[in-house]
Motif scaffolding. Structure first.
Motif, PDB file in Angstrom:
ATOM      1  N   VAL A   1       1.282  -1.010  -0.330  1.00  0.00           N
ATOM      2  CA  VAL A   1       0.690  -0.275  -0.186  1.00  0.00           C
ATOM      3  C   VAL A   1       1.043   1.145   0.338  1.00  0.00           C
ATOM      4  CG1 VAL A   1      -1.656   1.372   1.028  1.00  0.00           C
ATOM      5  CG2 VAL A   1      -1.614  -1.498   0.925  1.00  0.00           C
ATOM      6  N   VAL A   2       0.128   2.049  -1.632  1.00  0.00           N
ATOM      7  CA  VAL A   2       1.774   3.366  -1.118  1.00  0.00           C
ATOM      8  C   VAL A   2       0.428   4.678  -1.071  1.00  0.00           C
ATOM      9  CG1 VAL A   2       2.236   4.969  -2.454  1.00  0.00           C
ATOM     10  CG2 VAL A   2       2.773   2.172  -2.764  1.00  0.00           C
ATOM     11  N   MET A   3       0.843   5.465   0.170  1.00  0.00           N
ATOM     12  CA  MET A   3      -0.357   6.598   0.262  1.00  0.00           C
ATOM     13  C   MET A   3       0.409   7.660   0.157  1.00  0.00           C
ATOM     14  SD  MET A   3      -1.192   4.751   3.269  1.00  0.00           S
ATOM     15  CE  MET A   3      -2.221   6.925   3.719  1.00  0.00           C
ATOM     16  N   ASP A   4      -0.540   7.211  -1.421  1.00  0.00           N
ATOM     17  CA  ASP A   4      -0.365   9.151  -2.373  1.00  0.00           C
ATOM     18  C   ASP A   4      -1.726   8.675  -3.317  1.00  0.00           C
ATOM     19  OD1 ASP A   4       0.477  10.194  -4.473  1.00  0.00           O
ATOM     20  OD2 ASP A   4       2.470   8.960  -4.577  1.00  0.00           O
ATOM     21  N   ALA A   5      -2.728  10.130  -3.242  1.00  0.00           N
ATOM     22  CA  ALA A   5      -3.487  10.688  -4.026  1.00  0.00           C
ATOM     23  C   ALA A   5      -2.640   9.810  -5.438  1.00  0.00           C
ATOM     24  CB  ALA A   5      -3.925  11.471  -3.494  1.00  0.00           C
ATOM     25  N   LEU A   6      -2.318  10.088  -6.194  1.00  0.00           N
ATOM     26  CA  LEU A   6      -1.931  10.365  -7.033  1.00  0.00           C
ATOM     27  C   LEU A   6      -2.301   8.514  -8.189  1.00  0.00           C
ATOM     28  CD1 LEU A   6       0.143  13.058  -8.124  1.00  0.00           C
ATOM     29  CD2 LEU A   6      -2.772  12.807  -7.979  1.00  0.00           C
ATOM     30  N   VAL A   7      -1.740   7.661  -6.990  1.00  0.00           N
ATOM     31  CA  VAL A   7      -1.711   6.320  -7.070  1.00  0.00           C
ATOM     32  C   VAL A   7      -3.141   5.920  -7.337  1.00  0.00           C
ATOM     33  CG1 VAL A   7      -0.658   4.136  -5.921  1.00  0.00           C
ATOM     34  CG2 VAL A   7       1.232   6.136  -6.496  1.00  0.00           C
ATOM     35  N   SER A   8      -2.632   4.576  -8.067  1.00  0.00           N
ATOM     36  CA  SER A   8      -4.310   4.007  -8.202  1.00  0.00           C
ATOM     37  C   SER A   8      -4.191   2.966  -7.055  1.00  0.00           C
ATOM     38  CB  SER A   8      -4.512   3.705  -9.607  1.00  0.00           C
ATOM     39  OG  SER A   8      -4.562   4.492 -10.850  1.00  0.00           O
ATOM     40  N   SER A   9      -6.006   2.226  -7.335  1.00  0.00           N
ATOM     41  CA  SER A   9      -5.910   1.527  -6.176  1.00  0.00           C
ATOM     42  C   SER A   9      -4.967   0.533  -6.342  1.00  0.00           C
ATOM     43  CB  SER A   9      -7.702   0.901  -5.891  1.00  0.00           C
ATOM     44  OG  SER A   9      -8.511   2.288  -5.956  1.00  0.00           O
ATOM     45  N   ALA A  10      -5.147  -0.509  -7.649  1.00  0.00           N
ATOM     46  CA  ALA A  10      -4.139  -1.362  -7.670  1.00  0.00           C
ATOM     47  C   ALA A  10      -3.427  -0.716  -8.915  1.00  0.00           C
ATOM     48  CB  ALA A  10      -5.008  -2.392  -8.060  1.00  0.00           C
ATOM     49  N   HIS A  11      -2.077   0.694  -8.906  1.00  0.00           N
ATOM     50  CA  HIS A  11      -1.692   0.431  -9.461  1.00  0.00           C
ATOM     51  C   HIS A  11      -0.797  -0.269 -10.709  1.00  0.00           C
ATOM     52  CE1 HIS A  11      -0.506   5.430 -10.723  1.00  0.00           C
ATOM     53  NE2 HIS A  11       0.548   4.274 -11.223  1.00  0.00           N
ATOM     54  N   CYS A  12       0.368  -0.964 -10.247  1.00  0.00           N
ATOM     55  CA  CYS A  12       1.052  -1.883 -11.191  1.00  0.00           C
ATOM     56  C   CYS A  12       1.628  -2.736 -10.394  1.00  0.00           C
ATOM     57  CB  CYS A  12       2.553  -0.826 -11.657  1.00  0.00           C
ATOM     58  SG  CYS A  12       3.295  -0.231  -9.799  1.00  0.00           S
ATOM     59  N   ARG A  13       1.985  -3.700 -11.333  1.00  0.00           N
ATOM     60  CA  ARG A  13       2.625  -5.155 -10.851  1.00  0.00           C
ATOM     61  C   ARG A  13       3.558  -5.438 -10.201  1.00  0.00           C
ATOM     62  NH1 ARG A  13      -0.980  -7.961 -13.037  1.00  0.00           N
ATOM     63  NH2 ARG A  13      -0.100  -9.295 -14.874  1.00  0.00           N
ATOM     64  N   ILE A  14       4.664  -6.052  -9.676  1.00  0.00           N
ATOM     65  CA  ILE A  14       5.862  -6.347  -9.953  1.00  0.00           C
ATOM     66  C   ILE A  14       6.397  -7.800 -10.022  1.00  0.00           C
ATOM     67  CG2 ILE A  14       8.675  -5.905  -8.998  1.00  0.00           C
ATOM     68  CD1 ILE A  14       8.070  -3.113  -8.536  1.00  0.00           C
ATOM     69  N   GLU A  15       6.628  -8.774 -11.456  1.00  0.00           N
ATOM     70  CA  GLU A  15       6.148 -10.206 -11.194  1.00  0.00           C
ATOM     71  C   GLU A  15       7.989 -10.693 -11.774  1.00  0.00           C
ATOM     72  OE1 GLU A  15       3.575 -10.593 -14.043  1.00  0.00           O
ATOM     73  OE2 GLU A  15       4.615  -9.983 -15.156  1.00  0.00           O
ATOM     74  N   ARG A  16       8.230 -11.560 -11.272  1.00  0.00           N
ATOM     75  CA  ARG A  16       9.122 -12.793 -11.720  1.00  0.00           C
ATOM     76  C   ARG A  16       8.945 -13.093 -13.531  1.00  0.00           C
ATOM     77  NH1 ARG A  16      12.995 -14.486  -7.955  1.00  0.00           N
ATOM     78  NH2 ARG A  16      12.420 -14.348  -5.967  1.00  0.00           N
ATOM     79  N   THR A  17      10.420 -12.957 -13.645  1.00  0.00           N
ATOM     80  CA  THR A  17      10.451 -13.072 -15.511  1.00  0.00           C
ATOM     81  C   THR A  17      11.201 -14.651 -16.340  1.00  0.00           C
ATOM     82  OG1 THR A  17      12.375 -12.276 -15.623  1.00  0.00           O
ATOM     83  CG2 THR A  17      10.598 -10.932 -15.680  1.00  0.00           C
ATOM     84  N   PRO A  18      10.605 -15.225 -16.509  1.00  0.00           N
ATOM     85  CA  PRO A  18      10.839 -16.578 -16.403  1.00  0.00           C
ATOM     86  C   PRO A  18      12.246 -17.016 -16.039  1.00  0.00           C
ATOM     87  CG  PRO A  18       9.633 -16.248 -18.644  1.00  0.00           C
ATOM     88  CD  PRO A  18       9.879 -14.850 -18.148  1.00  0.00           C
ATOM     89  N   ARG A  19      13.335 -16.145 -16.434  1.00  0.00           N
ATOM     90  CA  ARG A  19      14.650 -15.712 -15.707  1.00  0.00           C
ATOM     91  C   ARG A  19      14.591 -16.622 -14.278  1.00  0.00           C
ATOM     92  NH1 ARG A  19      17.296 -10.985 -17.555  1.00  0.00           N
ATOM     93  NH2 ARG A  19      19.294 -11.666 -16.137  1.00  0.00           N
ATOM     94  N   SER A  20      15.047 -16.574 -13.544  1.00  0.00           N
ATOM     95  CA  SER A  20      15.209 -16.825 -12.115  1.00  0.00           C
ATOM     96  C   SER A  20      15.332 -15.764 -12.347  1.00  0.00           C
ATOM     97  CB  SER A  20      15.807 -18.382 -12.016  1.00  0.00           C
ATOM     98  OG  SER A  20      16.950 -18.420 -12.119  1.00  0.00           O
ATOM     99  N   ASP A  21      16.192 -14.642 -12.207  1.00  0.00           N
ATOM    100  CA  ASP A  21      16.502 -13.750 -11.407  1.00  0.00           C
ATOM    101  C   ASP A  21      15.738 -12.750 -11.854  1.00  0.00           C
ATOM    102  OD1 ASP A  21      17.978 -13.881 -13.603  1.00  0.00           O
ATOM    103  OD2 ASP A  21      19.764 -13.484 -12.766  1.00  0.00           O
TER     104      ASP A  21
END
Length: 302
Positions: free
Chosen positions: A63-83
């Motif tokens: 959770v980011v306390m920022d009025a300009l950030v959307s309810s669900a703004h972005c996602r950080i995810e692993r790629t097929p590469r393990s690292d």
């Protein structure tokens, strides 16, 4: 190790430097550091396969306390590469920028800066030695040396986050204000070392109970403590308040051959009954604390 999105100060441990192994490539820890924003200085380890960042606790993992950030703004995810890691914009209102460029999906490299609203995050990798260093810095910045509890700055951040989350659910929340009774007498009769030991002991007892209820407690100043517990109603607050009072009053505190038995006065306020804002709830809990002290101390009032 924390789950994804859990801040470092909550699990900081003092690790002797001689126990930090020489780092290997597989020891690299993916980390988000808040460079600008309400949670500046916070550090989050990325341990899961994906992490949603946003403004609402019911939509986001971080959770980011920022009025300009959307309810669900972005996602950080692993790629097929393990690292490997990548960032995906979730159709946010104001967009997601990496290195100053707006992206819909982009791989992340060590040192990349992510801009969402007015908040800037740095994506980077830490090895074992860097992780040790940042844990110690986090501890110095965020933990009260006397009690081992989060400092007031951290408490206020967590309080604001909890209030933001409950607005999306309508769940209750309780705020406690607490004041140790008789500390001046302990200092005058036995010295400030025993007074400080009493504050530290009481802080640990309060912390054990509050944290067990998934709340946060902090030393407000001197011998005063503040706490909040999400999803707790009035009846639950009365029960927990009595447990907190008894945890102090029912067990004496000893330092060497000297034994003292301080008590604690407690006031509490409930959201939404007593308000929706941090200032309103804290004021009502403070007023209840004054009533507890005026009524003879060593009691819980609302």
């Amino acid at each position: 190790m924390e789950t994804a999105g859990e801040s470092e100060f909550e699990s900081t441990m003092r690790v002797p430097i001689d126990r930090v192994r020489t780092p290997h490539a597989q020891d690299r820890l993916a980390v988000l550091v808040v460079l600008r924003g309400a949670q500046v200085g916070r550090r989050y380890l990325l341990n899961e396969r994906s992490l949603v960042i946003g403004r609402r606790g019911d939509r986001a993992d971080l959770v980011v306390m920022d009025a300009l950030v959307s309810s669900a703004h972005c996602r950080i995810e692993r790629t097929p590469r393990s690292d490997g890691w990548a960032i995906v914009d979730l159709a946010s209102t104001n967009g997601t920028l990496v290195g100053g460029q707006r992206v819909t999906s982009s791989p992340l490299r060590d040192g990349d800066r992510i801009e969402i609203g007015d908040t800037v995050l740095k994506f980077c990798f830490h090895d074992a030695l860097e992780d040790y260093f940042h844990r110690q810095v986090d501890h110095l910045m965020n933990i009260d040396d006397l009690t081992g509890l989060p400092v007031q700055r951290v408490f206020r951040q967590r309080f604001d986050e909890a209030l933001q989350e409950r607005r999306g659910t309508g769940a209750p929340l309780v705020v406690f204000m607490m004041d140790l009774d008789g500390l001046k007498r302990i200092n005058d009769q036995h010295g400030h070392q025993l007074g400080a030991h009493s504050i530290a002991t009481v802080g640990r007892r309060l912390g054990s109970l509050i944290h067990g209820e998934r709340g946060v407690v902090s030393r407000f100043g001197g011998d005063e403590f503040s706490a909040f517990v999400p999803a707790l109603d009035r009846d639950g607050a009365l029960t927990l308040g009595e447990r907190l009072r008894a945890a102090v009053a029912d067990e004496p505190i000893a330092l060497g051959a000297t034994v003292v038995n301080p008590t604690i006065s407690i006031g509490f306020a409930c959201a939404p009954r007593d308000g929706q804002l941090a200032e309103q709830l804290t004021r009502h809990a403070d007023e209840a604390l004054y009533r507890a002290k005026a009524a003879g101390r060593n009691r819980v009032c609302e």
